[in-house]
Write an enzyme that holds these catalytic residues in place. Structure first.
Site, mmCIF file in Angstrom:
data_model
loop_
_atom_site.group_PDB
_atom_site.id
_atom_site.type_symbol
_atom_site.label_atom_id
_atom_site.label_comp_id
_atom_site.label_asym_id
_atom_site.label_seq_id
_atom_site.Cartn_x
_atom_site.Cartn_y
_atom_site.Cartn_z
ATOM 1 N N GLY A 37 3.289 -2.258 -10.094
ATOM 2 C CA GLY A 37 3.239 -3.190 -8.971
ATOM 3 C C GLY A 37 4.137 -2.785 -7.826
ATOM 4 O O GLY A 37 3.945 -3.213 -6.685
ATOM 5 N N ASN A 38 5.126 -1.952 -8.092
ATOM 6 C CA ASN A 38 6.040 -1.508 -7.042
ATOM 7 C C ASN A 38 5.313 -0.498 -6.147
ATOM 8 O O ASN A 38 4.678 0.426 -6.641
ATOM 9 C CB ASN A 38 7.306 -0.888 -7.646
ATOM 10 N N GLN A 39 5.435 -0.684 -4.859
ATOM 11 C CA GLN A 39 4.682 0.138 -3.902
ATOM 12 C C GLN A 39 5.482 1.306 -3.328
ATOM 13 O O GLN A 39 5.043 1.957 -2.372
ATOM 14 C CB GLN A 39 4.197 -0.764 -2.754
ATOM 15 N N PHE A 40 6.639 1.607 -3.909
ATOM 16 C CA PHE A 40 7.507 2.650 -3.358
ATOM 17 C C PHE A 40 6.771 3.974 -3.133
ATOM 18 O O PHE A 40 6.800 4.532 -2.033
ATOM 19 C CB PHE A 40 8.730 2.883 -4.256
ATOM 20 N N THR A 135 10.243 -2.703 -1.823
ATOM 21 C CA THR A 135 8.939 -2.196 -2.253
ATOM 22 C C THR A 135 8.461 -2.874 -3.531
ATOM 23 O O THR A 135 7.389 -2.578 -4.038
ATOM 24 C CB THR A 135 8.983 -0.671 -2.475
#
Length: 160
Positions: A37-40, A135
């Site tokens: 789920g983290n968009q980094f 993010t």
């Protein structure tokens, strides 16, 4: 207390991205931003106008090639789950070796908690510090604003 991950950098690093501490998933896999789920990684590759190599080691190489370092504010922490609001006890990383062997020009704080710690610490008082929206997947409702902030921070760093 849980231990964080090692810093990612080399002597040519000019941009240091700091977060608070790895998520439960990142600790489990021993990889930065391992939570899907983290968009980094999506944001960074977009900012660098490249495709995400998906392979973790290649992602790290991409950062290093672009003079970007990655670490967390906390070396050790006690936290339930992955939310920054759940820290009970923390210990700051020792940034001396990293800062003495690199030419950091910009520190980007990934989210509020990292930013609060960066500005509170005298370690970074002589560095340009920019706060970008986290993010984290918990922040995906602000995806467009976040993408704009990160793009401006990364691109401005390359222009200086």
């Amino acid at each position: 207390m849980k231990n964080g991950l090692d810093a990612i950098y080399d002597e040519s690093t000019k941009i240091l991205i700091l977060d608070s501490a790895p998520s439960v998933k990142s600790l489990e896999l021993q990889q930065y931003y391992a939570n899907k789920g983290n968009q980094f990684w999506k944001i960074i590759t977009e900012c660098l106008n490249t495709t995400d190599p998906l392979d973790y080691e290649k992602r790290l190489e991409l950062l290093i090639q672009n003079k970007i370092g990655l670490w967390d504010i906390y070396s050790q922490f006690d936290r339930t789950g992955s939310l920054d609001s759940n820290f009970r006890q923390t210990k700051l990383n020792d940034f001396d070796a990293l800062l003495s062997t690199t030419s950091i020009e910009l520190v980007i704080a990934n989210g509020n908690k990292a930013y609060q710690e960066v500005v509170k610490s005298t370690i970074f008082e002589h560095y340009t510090v920019i706060k970008c929206l986290s993010t984290s997947g918990a922040n995906n409702g602000k995806a467009q604003e976040r993408k704009t902030e990160w793009k401006e921070a990364i691109q401005n760093a390359f222009l200086s």
